[in-house]
Write a protein that holds these residues in place. Structure first.
Motif, PDB file in Angstrom:
ATOM      1  N   LYS A 159       0.835  -1.204   0.000  1.00 10.37           N
ATOM      2  CA  LYS A 159       0.000   0.000   0.000  1.00 10.37           C
ATOM      3  C   LYS A 159       0.867   1.250   0.000  1.00 10.37           C
ATOM      4  O   LYS A 159       0.557   2.240  -0.676  1.00 10.37           O
ATOM      5  N   LEU A 160       1.970   1.190   0.751  1.00 12.07           N
ATOM      6  CA  LEU A 160       2.892   2.322   0.792  1.00 12.07           C
ATOM      7  C   LEU A 160       3.516   2.537  -0.583  1.00 12.07           C
ATOM      8  O   LEU A 160       3.612   3.674  -1.075  1.00 12.07           O
ATOM      9  N   GLN A 161       3.953   1.458  -1.222  1.00 11.55           N
ATOM     10  CA  GLN A 161       4.518   1.581  -2.569  1.00 11.55           C
ATOM     11  C   GLN A 161       3.502   2.191  -3.533  1.00 11.55           C
ATOM     12  O   GLN A 161       3.837   3.043  -4.358  1.00 11.55           O
ATOM     13  N   ARG A 162       2.254   1.735  -3.436  1.00 14.52           N
ATOM     14  CA  ARG A 162       1.224   2.261  -4.327  1.00 14.52           C
ATOM     15  C   ARG A 162       0.999   3.753  -4.101  1.00 14.52           C
ATOM     16  O   ARG A 162       0.754   4.500  -5.049  1.00 14.52           O
ATOM     17  N   ALA A 163       1.092   4.169  -2.846  1.00 18.04           N
ATOM     18  CA  ALA A 163       0.887   5.588  -2.542  1.00 18.04           C
ATOM     19  C   ALA A 163       2.012   6.449  -3.110  1.00 18.04           C
ATOM     20  O   ALA A 163       1.806   7.626  -3.405  1.00 18.04           O
ATOM     21  N   LEU A 164       3.197   5.846  -3.273  1.00 13.75           N
ATOM     22  CA  LEU A 164       4.371   6.611  -3.694  1.00 13.75           C
ATOM     23  C   LEU A 164       4.724   6.421  -5.167  1.00 13.75           C
ATOM     24  O   LEU A 164       5.575   7.139  -5.686  1.00 13.75           O
ATOM     25  N   GLU A 165       4.091   5.480  -5.843  1.00 14.65           N
ATOM     26  CA  GLU A 165       4.379   5.228  -7.249  1.00 14.65           C
ATOM     27  C   GLU A 165       3.699   6.266  -8.133  1.00 14.65           C
ATOM     28  O   GLU A 165       2.877   7.072  -7.676  1.00 14.65           O
ATOM     29  N   THR A 166       4.017   6.228  -9.425  1.00 15.54           N
ATOM     30  CA  THR A 166       3.224   6.983 -10.398  1.00 15.54           C
ATOM     31  C   THR A 166       1.786   6.483 -10.321  1.00 15.54           C
ATOM     32  O   THR A 166       1.540   5.270 -10.330  1.00 15.54           O
TER      33      THR A 166
END
Length: 444
Positions: A159-166
């Motif tokens: 979820k953190l990666q998704r929040a920080l990705e394009t």
């Protein structure tokens, strides 16, 4: 009217021709890839035909001399900037955090980079960029970014990666694929899945500069040592991924694709842990409660595998500095403690590492810095393989292989400095990389 139509056609043709002429550069990092694993593959019982093909089709180095420390994050920042860690700002894997307030945080964030990267240079030249899992990529100037970050190894990491990705990139690329790996998932199986995402990104977005990071070999080499049967099996699986990525890049950009495979460091087998923390605690240089929580400190190790920076709370405190120097001399006097060298500030500066350190403890090959707060000083190893040793050691040499229209074929360029790789790729891209410390390698 005909003249207007002709002008429009010419403008469109010029735009299409310029786009077709643009180079495409794919930079693949295989963490922990030793050059001899490819160059002398048969001697190590390895079948890596896709990596071996780079030696015939392009040019390569039989030994890349790395940076201080020879660990993942500083090295990857050098591979992207052409600068040494003291200059680019990513000076270890983890940030210095003596009281553990940052919960073992790493240098995940691109804003910690003090010099421009190839991502920045490509963006400034209006080239499109993409990334899958390269270190220090959170918040970087990248058009299509799946950054590397984790916290607890739970599903919330994704979820953190998704929040920080394009925005929505992972979901867009992942239709019909298994769940994209979280940041703490770094086996070869996760590399295989991330590669599927990377190939889709290549096919759909056609980035001009694309970075892809593969972590599974490093994970296995820590667990079972370099050239173990398990590590060799991992590398053979990664070889298949390199072949698939190269094919996808050359299909996406016919006759324009440059594919470069690098690594961040070598590896060495480990027999002993050295618990410097225990020695510093016994010397009264920091204190910890019964639960191991550090409450106060005047001097503290900052581990980096085969080295440790020694940090002082007040670098100008001559009394503490003298106490630390005496302790380190005592430890180094016993050869069983595994200390190779104690570097002082001028020597550290010459190697371009750890700008805030008062000393660097460099261990012998076979020893690694460990984390126990209590004696004994020497214990059985936590890992069977490690890196982070001084870059002068041949075991720490890393890899460089490159194919493409600008790459001379079948050429070993000899030993090179890791800082020369980024300016070489900048030259291929036709961009200016301000901050690079060395000239590019010769191209066709």
């Amino acid at each position: 009217m005909r003249l207007f139509a002709l002008v429009c056609f010419c403008a469109l043709y010029a735009h299409v021709a310029a786009a077709a002429a643009k180079p495409t550069v794919l930079l693949i990092s295989i963490d922990g890839l030793k050059p001899e694993a490819v160059i002398d593959a048969a001697a190590h019982g390895l079948k890596v035909p896709n990596l071996r093909a780079f030696m015939q089709d392009g040019f390569y180095s039989h030994a890349v001399k790395g940076v201080l420390p020879t660990v993942t994050y500083p090295s990857h920042a050098t591979l992207l900037s052409g600068a040494a860690p003291a200059r680019h700002g990513i000076v270890d894997n983890t940030t210095f955090d003596p009281l553990n307030r940052n919960d073992k945080g790493w240098y995940w964030y691109a804003e910690d980079m003090k010099v421009p990267t190839l991502w920045d240079a490509a963006h400034a030249a209006q080239l499109s960029t993409a990334n899958v899992y390269w270190p220090t990529s959170v918040g970087a100037t990248i058009d299509y970014n799946l950054p590397q970050i984790w916290r607890r190894g739970t599903d919330d990491d994704l979820k953190l990666q998704r929040a920080l990705e394009t925005k929505n990139l992972e979901r867009e690329l992942g239709e019909g694929l298994p769940r994209y790996p979280g940041g703490a998932e770094e086996t070869v199986a996760e590399d295989e899945l991330r590669t599927k995402f990377a190939i889709r990104l290549l096919e759909r977005k056609h980035p001009d500069f694309f970075t892809v990071y593969l972590a599974g070999l490093d994970t296995e080499e820590h667990a079972s040592g370099p050239f173990s049967a398990a590590a060799n099996r991992v590398l053979e699986r990664l070889d298949t991924l390199v072949g698939a990525l190269r094919q996808a890049a050359e299909h996406a950009a016919p006759h324009r694709a440059t594919v470069c495979v690098v690594s961040d460091h070598g590896f060495a087998a480990i027999q002993h842990d050295v618990n410097l923390y225990a020695a510093f605690r016994d010397a009264g240089l920091f204190s910890a409660d019964k639960d191991g929580k550090i409450s106060a400190w005047s001097a503290m190790p900052w581990p980096a595998g085969g080295t440790a920076a020694i940090m002082l709370a007040n670098p100008d405190d001559a009394e503490v500095k003298a106490k630390v120097a005496h302790l380190l001399q005592q430890l180094a006097a016993n050869p069983d403690n595994g200390i190779d060298k104690i570097l002082e500030r001028d020597q550290i500066d010459a190697l371009g590492g750890f700008p805030g350190a008062s000393f660097v403890v460099a261990l012998k090959i076979g020893y690694e810095v460990a984390y126990a707060l209590s004696p004994p000083l020497i214990t059985p190893p936590s890992n069977l393989g490690m890196h982070g040793f001084l870059p002068e050691h041949s075991e720490m040499r890393s890899s460089f292989f490159m194919v493409g229209p600008n790459a001379p074929a079948g050429v070993d360029v000899g030993e090179i400095d890791m800082r020369s790789i980024a300016p070489t790729l900048a030259k291929v891209l036709g961009v200016t990389l301000r901050g690079a410390e060395l000239e590019p390698l010769p191209l066709k």
